[in-house]
Design a protein around this motif. Structure first.
Motif, PDB file in Angstrom:
ATOM      1  N   MET A 277       0.820  -1.215   0.000  1.00 44.36           N
ATOM      2  CA  MET A 277       0.000   0.000   0.000  1.00 44.36           C
ATOM      3  C   MET A 277       0.854   1.267   0.000  1.00 44.36           C
ATOM      4  O   MET A 277       0.460   2.284  -0.577  1.00 44.36           O
ATOM      5  N   LYS A 278       2.021   1.234   0.637  1.00 46.82           N
ATOM      6  CA  LYS A 278       2.886   2.421   0.628  1.00 46.82           C
ATOM      7  C   LYS A 278       3.326   2.762  -0.789  1.00 46.82           C
ATOM      8  O   LYS A 278       3.355   3.937  -1.173  1.00 46.82           O
ATOM      9  N   LYS A 281       0.316   4.177  -2.993  1.00 47.91           N
ATOM     10  CA  LYS A 281      -0.065   5.568  -2.749  1.00 47.91           C
ATOM     11  C   LYS A 281       0.852   6.542  -3.484  1.00 47.91           C
ATOM     12  O   LYS A 281       0.476   7.701  -3.702  1.00 47.91           O
ATOM     13  N   ARG A 282       2.064   6.071  -3.856  1.00 48.46           N
ATOM     14  CA  ARG A 282       3.006   6.936  -4.571  1.00 48.46           C
ATOM     15  C   ARG A 282       2.873   6.824  -6.083  1.00 48.46           C
ATOM     16  O   ARG A 282       3.497   7.594  -6.813  1.00 48.46           O
ATOM     17  N   ASP A 285      -1.816   8.250 -11.178  1.00 46.17           N
ATOM     18  CA  ASP A 285      -3.187   7.794 -11.437  1.00 46.17           C
ATOM     19  C   ASP A 285      -3.228   6.793 -12.582  1.00 46.17           C
ATOM     20  O   ASP A 285      -3.959   5.796 -12.526  1.00 46.17           O
ATOM     21  N   LEU A 288      -1.991   3.359 -11.509  1.00 47.87           N
ATOM     22  CA  LEU A 288      -2.929   2.698 -10.607  1.00 47.87           C
ATOM     23  C   LEU A 288      -4.155   2.171 -11.360  1.00 47.87           C
ATOM     24  O   LEU A 288      -4.585   1.028 -11.141  1.00 47.87           O
ATOM     25  N   ASP A 451      -8.667  -2.376   0.482  1.00 50.52           N
ATOM     26  CA  ASP A 451      -7.860  -1.150   0.484  1.00 50.52           C
ATOM     27  C   ASP A 451      -7.446  -0.762  -0.934  1.00 50.52           C
ATOM     28  O   ASP A 451      -7.477   0.419  -1.303  1.00 50.52           O
ATOM     29  N   LEU A 455      -8.604   2.595  -2.918  1.00 48.02           N
ATOM     30  CA  LEU A 455      -7.626   3.556  -3.427  1.00 48.02           C
ATOM     31  C   LEU A 455      -7.849   3.834  -4.907  1.00 48.02           C
ATOM     32  O   LEU A 455      -7.805   4.996  -5.341  1.00 48.02           O
ATOM     33  N   LYS A 458     -10.995   6.038  -5.365  1.00 49.88           N
ATOM     34  CA  LYS A 458     -10.774   7.426  -4.976  1.00 49.88           C
ATOM     35  C   LYS A 458      -9.956   8.182  -6.023  1.00 49.88           C
ATOM     36  O   LYS A 458     -10.249   9.336  -6.355  1.00 49.88           O
ATOM     37  N   ARG A 459      -8.904   7.508  -6.532  1.00 57.25           N
ATOM     38  CA  ARG A 459      -8.072   8.164  -7.547  1.00 57.25           C
ATOM     39  C   ARG A 459      -8.855   8.397  -8.834  1.00 57.25           C
ATOM     40  O   ARG A 459      -8.702   9.427  -9.497  1.00 57.25           O
ATOM     41  N   LYS A 463      -9.863  12.110  -6.374  1.00 63.16           N
ATOM     42  CA  LYS A 463      -8.603  12.850  -6.451  1.00 63.16           C
ATOM     43  C   LYS A 463      -8.181  13.120  -7.887  1.00 63.16           C
ATOM     44  O   LYS A 463      -7.530  14.134  -8.163  1.00 63.16           O
TER      45      LYS A 463
END
Length: 530
Positions: A277-278, A281-282, A285, A288, A451, A455, A458-459, A463
């Motif tokens: 997950m770390k 998050k980097r 878009d 991902l 999770d 993510l 949301k992206r 976001k």
């Protein structure tokens, strides 16, 4: 909109160009992330040395793929080769006994791999459900089967039954649950078909022949008993023209896909990256979104290959097994969202179609989908991810019917009738786009983790709005139009000049979406849309 409505060629060329560029763009992002993080500490458990002449490490996060094509490869080839050898001899010398030979060979193979105590456990379940089927009460067979299936999902029944397996080897756990789970589903199919039989009962030997057919025993797919019984006892074993050529070609294609997937695993770690997950998050878009899409596509490829290898063997036995799953790239309706056609056929025959009727009544459809996904949850094993996945898919399937009912009313029906067919197709494709990403996100939820799915959502929607959202949806719109064009051409090949019946109505589970949501299309060659 008729399914044969066409678009200008230049427009279709543009859609294909956009789609190809987007695929390469997303793949390049994932390749860059994989290359720059190959030595990451969190990757050590799943990214391991691969083929040395590539000079790269390999993603081994998928236990099933590694088990099938590395650990278990020799065992599978040996067992299936023996099955094909004895089946061929029997088909040539005594075709009337071939189903019996399949059963004997399957029993010996299971006994060799798992021991007599495991055989005894399987036989006890077969005898139990056979005895219940003699009562010819459908609901009792269903309750007994589901309760029996539940014993493999909860303690202390699981541990107690697992003690029946002899030996201690790496694949014991997988073979135990695979053999038992599919056995229960096959026994339920036999029991329900026995309830439908008007004159007498099927012999228990037919159940054993059905259950211990080795290619299907451990890993499926499930062929319902009525189909297996007819095909396995057929005496006319002549083949169609070029059938052996098609079977050989199918086997070569599967071998080629296995090699291609193994090569790609050295360059794109699509299964390992979602576990960190770390790192996720980097990511950008684009990386991902592409990662989510490729994860779903890979799961389809795995299912198609694993079932395809087994189906090739069963076709050599003159059987017509369930078709491989439809590619997720071709899905924009919930009605076709299944990765195992065997389980899907089973659920449709005994639950969904049985309770849902013509799938036109909203209440009946709701009851049918709830019961269908209830059985699916029990089959997969109740957990948070499965429950959420089932809930979303159940809602999506019902929402398609609600939207179809709503937009079939006035004034919407008149608006669409006044449009040109091409315009109607474009409008429907816009709404199909949102359906497509709903299917992808729900699949990611079931395949990876809550999770990761959260993510990505949301992206994509929050976001990344508006740039990422608009571009992604536009690329998806191009994909939907390419899919529709393929369906249009297939419809023209199957029925060049259809004449729609007067006052025809369409089934809500087999037509395209109303303008607010995609409506399921089960087979464009079989249905004529209004």
């Amino acid at each position: 909109m008729r399914i044969k409505s066409a678009l200008p060629k230049y427009e279709l060329y543009f859609y294909n160009l956009v789609l190809c560029l987007a695929m390469f763009w997303a793949a390049s992002w994932i390749f860059e992330v994989s290359s720059s993080n190959a030595n990451r500490r969190t990757f050590k458990s799943s990214v391991r040395p691969g083929w040395h002449y590539f000079g790269r490490k390999m993603d081994t996060a998928d236990f099933e793929w590694v088990m099938w094509f590395s650990t278990f490869r020799e065992h599978i080839l040996f067992a299936l080769a023996g099955h094909v050898f004895f089946a061929k001899i029997c088909s040539m010398l005594a075709p009337q006994y071939r189903s019996l030979v399949y059963m004997v060979y399957g029993l010996l193979a299971v006994w060799t791999s798992m021991g007599w105590t495991y055989i005894s456990l399987i036989l006890s379940h077969c005898i139990l459900l056979y005895s219940i089927s003699l009562v010819k009460t459908r609901w009792l067979c269903f309750v007994t089967g589901l309760c029996t299936l539940a014993t493999f999902k909860c303690e202390p029944f699981v541990s107690w039954q697992a003690g029946f397996v002899e030996g201690d080897f790496e694949l014991r756990h997988v073979l135990f649950y695979g053999g038992c789970g599919f056995t229960i589903m096959r026994c339920m199919s036999f029991a329900l078909e026995n309830c439908e039989r008007k004159d007498g009962n099927f012999n228990i030997l037919e159940l054993l022949k059905y259950n211990f057919y080795l290619p299907f025993f451990y890993f499926g797919p499930i062929m319902t008993f009525d189909k297996f019984y007819v095909q396995a006892n057929r005496l006319d074993l002549t083949r169609k023209e070029r059938e052996m050529w098609n079977i050989s070609l199918q086997g070569l294609i599967h071998l080629g896909v296995i090699i291609v997937v193994d090569i790609l695993f050295h360059f794109m770690y699509i299964l390992t990256i979602p576990t960190d997950m770390k790192l996720l998050k980097r990511l950008s878009d684009w990386a991902l979104v592409g990662l989510a899409y490729f994860n779903v596509v890979y799961d389809w490829v795995k299912a198609a290959v694993m079932f395809g290898v087994i189906n090739t063997v069963s076709r050599l036995d003159h059987l017509d097994p369930p078709k491989p799953p439809k590619c997720v790239t071709m899905l924009y309706v919930f009605a076709e969202m299944h990765f195992d056609r065997g389980i899907n056929d089973w659920l449709c025959k005994y639950v969904y179609d049985y309770l849902g009727g013509r799938h036109e009544n909203v209440v009946e459809e709701l009851v049918a989908t709830l019961c269908t996904f209830g059985v699916t949850i029990l089959w997969l094993g109740p957990c948070q991810a499965v429950l959420i996945w089932a809930g979303f898919n159940c809602f999506g399937l019902n929402f398609e019917l609600w939207a179809s009912k709503f937009f079939s009313m006035e004034p919407f029906a008149s608006f669409e009738k006044a449009m040109s067919e091409a315009t109607s197709r474009r409008i429907r494709a816009i709404f199909n786009t949102f359906n497509f990403w709903s299917i992808v996100l729900y699949s990611v939820l079931g395949l990876n983790s809550l999770d990761f799915a959260d993510l990505v959502a949301k992206r994509l929607l929050l976001k990344g709005f508006p740039i990422t959202t608009i571009i992604t949806m536009f690329v998806t719109y191009c994909l939907i139009q390419v899919i529709k064009e393929r369906e249009r051409r297939q419809a023209l090949m199957d029925d060049p000049d259809p004449v729609p019946p007067p006052n025809s109505t369409t089934s809500p589970t087999s037509t395209e979406a109303a303008p607010a949501a995609a409506q399921p299309v089960t087979d464009s060659s079989k249905e004529k849309v209004q």
